[in-house]
Every structure is written in structure tokens, then in C-alpha cells.
Design a protein around this motif. Structure first.
Motif, PDB file in Angstrom:
ATOM      1  N   HIS A  45       0.919  -1.267  -0.029  1.00  0.00           N
ATOM      2  CA  HIS A  45       0.120   0.035   0.187  1.00  0.00           C
ATOM      3  C   HIS A  45       0.850   1.508   0.039  1.00  0.00           C
ATOM      4  O   HIS A  45       1.212   1.783   0.862  1.00  0.00           O
ATOM      5  CB  HIS A  45      -0.975  -0.135   1.046  1.00  0.00           C
TER       6      HIS A  45
ATOM      7  N   HIS B 220       1.245   5.305  -2.408  1.00  0.00           N
ATOM      8  CA  HIS B 220       0.860   6.269  -3.708  1.00  0.00           C
ATOM      9  C   HIS B 220       2.112   6.888  -4.140  1.00  0.00           C
ATOM     10  O   HIS B 220       2.520   7.639  -3.714  1.00  0.00           O
ATOM     11  CB  HIS B 220      -0.113   7.137  -2.932  1.00  0.00           C
TER      12      HIS B 220
ATOM     13  N   LYS C 208      -9.102  -1.058  -5.871  1.00  0.00           N
ATOM     14  CA  LYS C 208      -9.515  -0.490  -4.599  1.00  0.00           C
ATOM     15  C   LYS C 208     -10.661  -0.029  -4.415  1.00  0.00           C
ATOM     16  O   LYS C 208     -11.094   0.767  -5.480  1.00  0.00           O
ATOM     17  CB  LYS C 208      -8.278   0.561  -4.284  1.00  0.00           C
TER      18      LYS C 208
ATOM     19  N   HIS D 271      -6.190   0.388   6.679  1.00  0.00           N
ATOM     20  CA  HIS D 271      -6.341   1.062   7.822  1.00  0.00           C
ATOM     21  C   HIS D 271      -6.952   0.451   9.097  1.00  0.00           C
ATOM     22  O   HIS D 271      -7.362  -0.692   9.170  1.00  0.00           O
ATOM     23  CB  HIS D 271      -7.275   2.437   7.543  1.00  0.00           C
TER      24      HIS D 271
ATOM     25  N   ASP E 150       1.079   3.473   3.036  1.00  0.00           N
ATOM     26  CA  ASP E 150       0.425   4.853   2.550  1.00  0.00           C
ATOM     27  C   ASP E 150       1.467   5.757   2.135  1.00  0.00           C
ATOM     28  O   ASP E 150       1.024   6.942   2.094  1.00  0.00           O
ATOM     29  CB  ASP E 150      -0.616   5.061   3.647  1.00  0.00           C
TER      30      ASP E 150
ATOM     31  N   ILE F 130       1.123   9.634   0.123  1.00  0.00           N
ATOM     32  CA  ILE F 130      -0.149  10.223  -0.063  1.00  0.00           C
ATOM     33  C   ILE F 130      -0.535  11.607   0.246  1.00  0.00           C
ATOM     34  O   ILE F 130      -1.267  12.412  -0.244  1.00  0.00           O
ATOM     35  CB  ILE F 130      -1.172   9.507   1.111  1.00  0.00           C
TER      36      ILE F 130
HETATM   37 ZN   LIG Z   1      -3.834   4.827   0.841  1.00  0.00          ZN
END
Ligand SMILES: [Zn+2]
Length: 461
Positions: A89, A91, A206, A261, A360, A363
Motif C-alpha cells: 500500500h 501512493h 481499490k 487502515h 500509505d 499520500i
Molecule cells: Zn492509501
């Protein structure tokens, strides 16, 4: 001028790194290290493995493995070897370290982020929902064809949201400029779009279900049920962004394969734990993002890959906002949130949520690709996993989730994707940060050359 110098440096580095990324035909024997296999089994305290054509051809206790004649021998006595990590995960593509946004999204920048991932020991990186589909398919083809210098292997999946919903505002602005997010309002639209993705060879999607505390439209059960059902009909997986207890229950019940999350604002209840027991979803925790201990604590492990200006701006940012890289003092509810996490985390695991590494990163501005993995592992151990369980969740299990049969453990037939460490992470998980070298597909990754390049990216000496 600065930008030009940067790209000139990339180009000159590329030639040598490109030559390096080619698989070397000779056989190499790595002798004498502690070997952490990545599947939770006991480490081999004095192990040897043989690598040929980028793959492991033999592995075992040093006494039991004979070096083939003519093989190059590498003595790793005193070192620990673990499989390279897999991050499910991130970005990727928008961070420019002097600016952030859609204008930075180029193949060159995607590659830069993948090199940062590799620098910190991650061999495969999955960009989730924020990468433009066609450009990403092309990037993957080019990378697989060997057209780029060595880097973490790139994977991606498209993302779904209701019109004007989806990722938080910073990422939304960037992805909107590139028309990345697939906005769907009806089950029919959703199904048609998932089928189109399947036709392009996409293996997972997603969904953003969250309404961000009421400021976004929420994805309706009708739509996410349709996406999940259509994806499953085509043997595709669904990663679900859901941050509240009711939303997590709803998406798990609907069959989402991967939860992204944590529930941070309330304790899990028996109904949810029963659902987890039944469905056993994968779970990318994403606990560590924005953890201020990294750059704020003047830790060279995190600072080494960041330009000085970025470090200075993170330290100067005292505004406490989730996701941002800041050095604000801890929030007054931090300890309450930590208490909920300490309650929920072991219960999620015990009920059968299959924890996998996800960070993450990317992001928002200021997060370093690759270093967040090490924060996540440390947080897991703090919350009760053993170091061995944490390593499995960063190696074997994400490989299994992504269907990557060729990596994730140290075993015969796997790619030689591994990290050589100066200290044993089974004794102290922070030792995953004591990286001596990283190997991808049997070739040592040139960490030093990239460090020099990154430090110069903002014009600092
Ligand atoms: Zn994310």
C-alpha cells in the motif's frame, strides 16, 4: 538549472545501474550468515545459499551446502539475511521532494520512488488506487522488459469512489488532474468498469468507502457490493479503505479481501471479531504514516534519503494534521487512540485478520518511500507481534496476497531478493534498519550512488 543537473545525473547513473540490473550468469555462494527464511520457521544460525541467474538454487545449514565449482563466494559471517520486503500500500509518483502533485507524475519519478523503496529493502511495491491505469500498464511492461535500471518491482491497482469522493484532499487534487479515480454512482456502472479493468489484465481494485467524517459522499452498499461481486467473478481482489467500525464490518461482510487502515476511535466488538473469524481478510494496518519520531528525532536512517530542505520543512511544520509529515507535539487524544490501538490490534490478529505490510507513503508530501516499512514493523512488535511474525507479514504474506510466487521467502526457486543486515532483527526489530546491502534478483542494488543523487536533488552539496 537544478532540475537539469538532476536529470543529467539520473541519466549518467542509469547507464551503470542498467548494466548492473542485468542478471549475472555466474553462480554466487553466500556463506555463513544467519538466514531468516520469512515463513516464521526458526532462523538458520549459520546458513549458506547459492544464487544462479537471479534465483536461489540451494539453501541450508552451511555444512550441508556445497559450493559448486567455479562459484564466487561471499562471506557473510556475522550478518543476518532476510527476504526483501513487499509493500502492498503506497501512493507512488506525486512526490517531487521540491514540489508535490500531478505535475511530477512521470515514469522517471515513479522509477525514483521505486528506487527509494529498493534502497530500504523493498523488492515489490503496490500502488493503490492513485496510479493512472494505462501509464502504469506501460510502466510495468517496460520494467519487466528490463528497460529501467534496478528498482522495486512496480504493481498497481485502479481505485473506485463515488463522484467527488475518494482519497483525502491532497491526493484527490493530484489524482483528479490526471483523471485517475474511477468515479461510479451505480452498481451497473461499477460492474461495467470492473469488467473493463479485467479486460486490461488488472488483478485487483481499490474502493474508498469512507466519507471522511461526513465531508465526502460515501460509497453506497449497492455500489461496493457490486464492485466486490464483479471483481470476484473475475478472480480479482478488492482492497477496501474503511476507517470506522461500521464501515469495516460492512466491507468485510460484503467480501472485501484486504482491509486498509485501523479503527482508531472505538473498541472492536464481538460482532466484528466473529466476522473476522469467518472471513479472515488481509489487513494492511498503515499505522506508522506521519509517525513523527523519524525525521523529528534526527534519525539518520530516515534523513539519509531526504534533501536537507525537506528535512528542514518537516521540522518547521508544527501543525498537527493526520497524514502530514510534521513535528507537532503529540495530540491530546494520542494516548486515548494508542490505548484503543493496543486493545484492537491483538484482537484483529487473534480473530484471524492476516496482517500485511502497507505504509500509505506518498499520500502527502514529505514521506520517504521505503523507510516507512521499518516504522510499521517496529509498531507491530510494540503492539505484540514477535519480530519473526512481523517479518513474515512483510515478506511471505504480501507475496501470497499479491500472487507473487517468485519472491517473499528465502527458498529454492525464489528470486534472490534479500536484505543483508549488520544485526539480528529477531533480537530487536529495529535492526531491520541496519542495512548492509540489498539484492534484487541476485544483483546488489547500488545504494551509495542513489544516496549521492538524492542528497543533491535540492542543490545541496
Ligand atoms: Zn492509501
Amino acid at each position: 538549472m537544478k532540475a537539469f543537473a538532476y536529470f543529467a545525473a539520473v541519466a549518467s547513473m542509469t547507464a551503470s545501474a542498467y548494466a548492473q540490473s542485468r542478471v549475472q550468469p555466474q553462480t554466487v555462494v553466500y556463506e555463513g550468515a544467519r538466514l531468516i527464511i520469512g515463513d516464521g520457521s526458526a532462523a538458520l544460525e549459520n546458513g549458506t545459499f547459492v544464487v544462479r541467474n537471479g534465483h536461489i538454487t540451494a539453501i541450508g545449514n552451511s555444512g550441508a551446502i556445497r559450493a559448486p565449482g567455479g562459484a564466487t563466494r561471499v562471506n557473510l559471517t556475522g550478518k543476518t539475511v532476510m527476504p526483501a520486503m513487499i509493500n502492498v500500500h503506497v501512493h507512488i509518483g506525486y512526490e517531487g521532494y521540491t514540489s508535490w502533485g500531478a505535475q511530477n507524475y512521470t515514469a522517471q519519478n515513479v522509477l525514483d520512488h521505486l528506487q527509494r523503496e529498493a534502497f530500504y529493502g523493498t523488492a515489490a511495491t503496490l500502488s493503490v488506487g492513485s496510479s493512472p491505469t494505462d501509464a502504469s500498464i506501460q510502466f510495468q511492461r517496460d520494467q519487466q522488459a528490463g528497460r529501467f535500471p534496478a528498482a522495486s518491482r512496480f504493481f498497481f491497482m485502479p481505485g473506485y469512489a463515488p463522484p467527488n469522493g475518494g482519497p483525502d484532499e491532497v491526493l484527490r487534487a493530484a489524482t483528479t488532474a490526471l483523471h485517475v479515480i474511477n468515479e461510479v454512482s451505480t452498481a451497473q456502472e461499477a460492474r461495467a468498469s470492473v469488467r473493463r479493468m479485467h479486460d486490461k489484465g488488472i488483478k485487483s481494485v481499490k474502493i474508498w468507502v469512507d466519507d471522511r467524517r461526513g465531508i465526502y459522499p460515501k460509497m453506497t452498499p449497492e455500489v461496493y457490493t457490486a464492485i466486490i461481486d464483479e471483481a470476484h467473478r473475475h478472480r480479482m481482489m478488492v482492497h477496501a479503505h474503511a476507517t470506522t467500525l461500521p464501515d469495516q464490518k460492512a466491507v468485510v461482510r460484503a467480501g472485501a479481501d484486504v482491509l486498509v487502515h485501523l479503527v482508531q476511535n472505538e473498541k472492536l466488538d464481538d460482532e466484528y471479531l466473529a466476522l473476522l473469524r469467518e472471513k479472515k481478510p488481509y489487513w494492511a494496518t498503515v499505522i506508522g504514516l506521519g509517525d513523527p519520531t523519524a525525521v523529528c528525532g534526527h534519525d539518520p536512517f530516515f534523513e539519509q534519503a531526504l534533501p536537507a530542505k525537506v528535512i528542514a520543512s518537516i521540522r518547521a511544520n508544527l501543525e498537527r494534521r493526520p497524514l502530514t509529515a510534521n513535528c507537532a507535539p503529540p495530540s491530546p487524544n494520542a494516548s486515548a487512540r494508542e490505548a484503543i490501538l493496543a486493545y484492537n490490534f491483538p484482537r484483529m490478529i487473534e480473530a484471524g485478520a492476516r496482517i500485511v505490510l502497507g505504509t500509505d507513503t506518498g499520500i502527502e508530501p514529505g514521506h520517504t518511500f521505503g523507510s516507512g516499512e521499518h516504522v510499521e514493523l517496529a509498531r507491530w512488535v510494540q503492539l505484540g507481534l514477535t519480530p519473526s511474525q512481523a517479518i513474515t507479514a512483510a515478506t511471505k504474506r504480501p507475496a501470497e496476497l499479491m500472487g507473487l510466487a517468485d519472491t517473499g521467502t528465502l527458498a529454492v526457486g525464489k528470486r534472490a531478493d534479500f536484505i543483508v543486515l549488520d544485526a539480528n532483527p529477531l533480537e530487536n526489530i529495529l535492526n531491520t534498519r541496519r542495512i548492509s546491502s540489498v539484492y534484487l534478483n541476485g544483483v546488489e542494488f547500488d545504494r551509495a550512488a542513489l544516496l549521492t543523487l538524492w542528497k543533491r536533488a535540492d542543490g545541496s552539496p
